[in-house]
Design a protein around this motif. Structure first.
Motif, PDB file in Angstrom:
ATOM      1  N   ASP A  15       8.727   2.733  -2.481  1.00  0.00           N
ATOM      2  CA  ASP A  15       7.989   3.459  -3.521  1.00  0.00           C
ATOM      3  C   ASP A  15       8.937   4.247  -4.423  1.00  0.00           C
ATOM      4  N   ARG A  22      10.127   2.236 -12.920  1.00  0.00           N
ATOM      5  CA  ARG A  22       9.193   2.669 -13.970  1.00  0.00           C
ATOM      6  C   ARG A  22       9.822   3.705 -14.883  1.00  0.00           C
ATOM      7  N   ALA A  28       5.715  -1.208 -14.968  1.00  0.00           N
ATOM      8  CA  ALA A  28       5.829  -1.740 -13.612  1.00  0.00           C
ATOM      9  C   ALA A  28       6.649  -3.030 -13.666  1.00  0.00           C
ATOM     10  N   ALA A  50       1.848  -4.362   0.217  1.00  0.00           N
ATOM     11  CA  ALA A  50       1.034  -3.252  -0.296  1.00  0.00           C
ATOM     12  C   ALA A  50       1.326  -3.020  -1.779  1.00  0.00           C
ATOM     13  N   ALA A  51       2.591  -3.083  -2.162  1.00  0.00           N
ATOM     14  CA  ALA A  51       2.957  -2.894  -3.569  1.00  0.00           C
ATOM     15  C   ALA A  51       2.449  -4.041  -4.430  1.00  0.00           C
ATOM     16  N   ARG A  53      -0.156  -5.820  -3.884  1.00  0.00           N
ATOM     17  CA  ARG A  53      -1.604  -5.602  -4.004  1.00  0.00           C
ATOM     18  C   ARG A  53      -1.890  -4.493  -5.027  1.00  0.00           C
ATOM     19  N   ARG A  54      -1.179  -3.391  -4.913  1.00  0.00           N
ATOM     20  CA  ARG A  54      -1.398  -2.224  -5.771  1.00  0.00           C
ATOM     21  C   ARG A  54      -1.048  -2.518  -7.228  1.00  0.00           C
ATOM     22  N   LEU A  55       0.053  -3.232  -7.459  1.00  0.00           N
ATOM     23  CA  LEU A  55       0.526  -3.472  -8.819  1.00  0.00           C
ATOM     24  C   LEU A  55      -0.033  -4.748  -9.447  1.00  0.00           C
ATOM     25  N   ALA A  56      -0.658  -5.596  -8.627  1.00  0.00           N
ATOM     26  CA  ALA A  56      -1.206  -6.876  -9.098  1.00  0.00           C
ATOM     27  C   ALA A  56      -0.131  -7.724  -9.776  1.00  0.00           C
ATOM     28  N   LEU A  94      -3.044 -12.761  -2.494  1.00  0.00           N
ATOM     29  CA  LEU A  94      -2.031 -12.210  -3.384  1.00  0.00           C
ATOM     30  C   LEU A  94      -1.232 -13.323  -4.038  1.00  0.00           C
TER      31      LEU A  94
END
Length: 105
Positions: A15, A22, A28, A50-51, A53-56, A94
């Motif tokens: 993260d 960024r 992103a 997880a990233a 998924r979060r950032l698509a 994903l």
């Protein structure tokens, strides 16, 4: 004794690096990839997925290595977490790149 803290430390560092990206670019990343394919390793994979998924954004698929290069090295990359990463990403719906093209010495 410290191994239990490894996943949290990896997620925190991941993260942090996303935040630095960024800050430097104002956006992103277009995709997620790890130096020397580290993003597919079992201790790193949950933070990466997880990233993603979060950032698509897609993740580099190291579960299918095609093209030029050393056949043995291609199989090692696939076996050291690449196939598991691809399968977990696919199961979660994903996005991944279709394959990694080529390896070098």
């Amino acid at each position: 004794a410290g191994l239990g803290r490894l996943p949290a430390a990896v997620a925190d560092e991941f993260d942090h690096q996303l935040g630095r990206f960024r800050d430097a670019t104002g956006r992103a990343p277009a995709f997620i990839d790890g130096h020397q394919h580290v993003h597919a390793l079992p201790g790193v994979r949950p933070a990466v997925l997880a990233a993603v998924r979060r950032l698509a954004v897609p993740v580099r698929n190291t579960g299918r290595v095609l093209g030029p290069g050393f056949a043995f090295k291609r199989r090692v990359i696939e076996a050291c977490g690449g196939r598991a990463l691809a399968a977990e990403a696919r199961a979660a719906g994903l996005q991944t790149a279709p394959a990694l093209l080529g390896v070098y010495g």
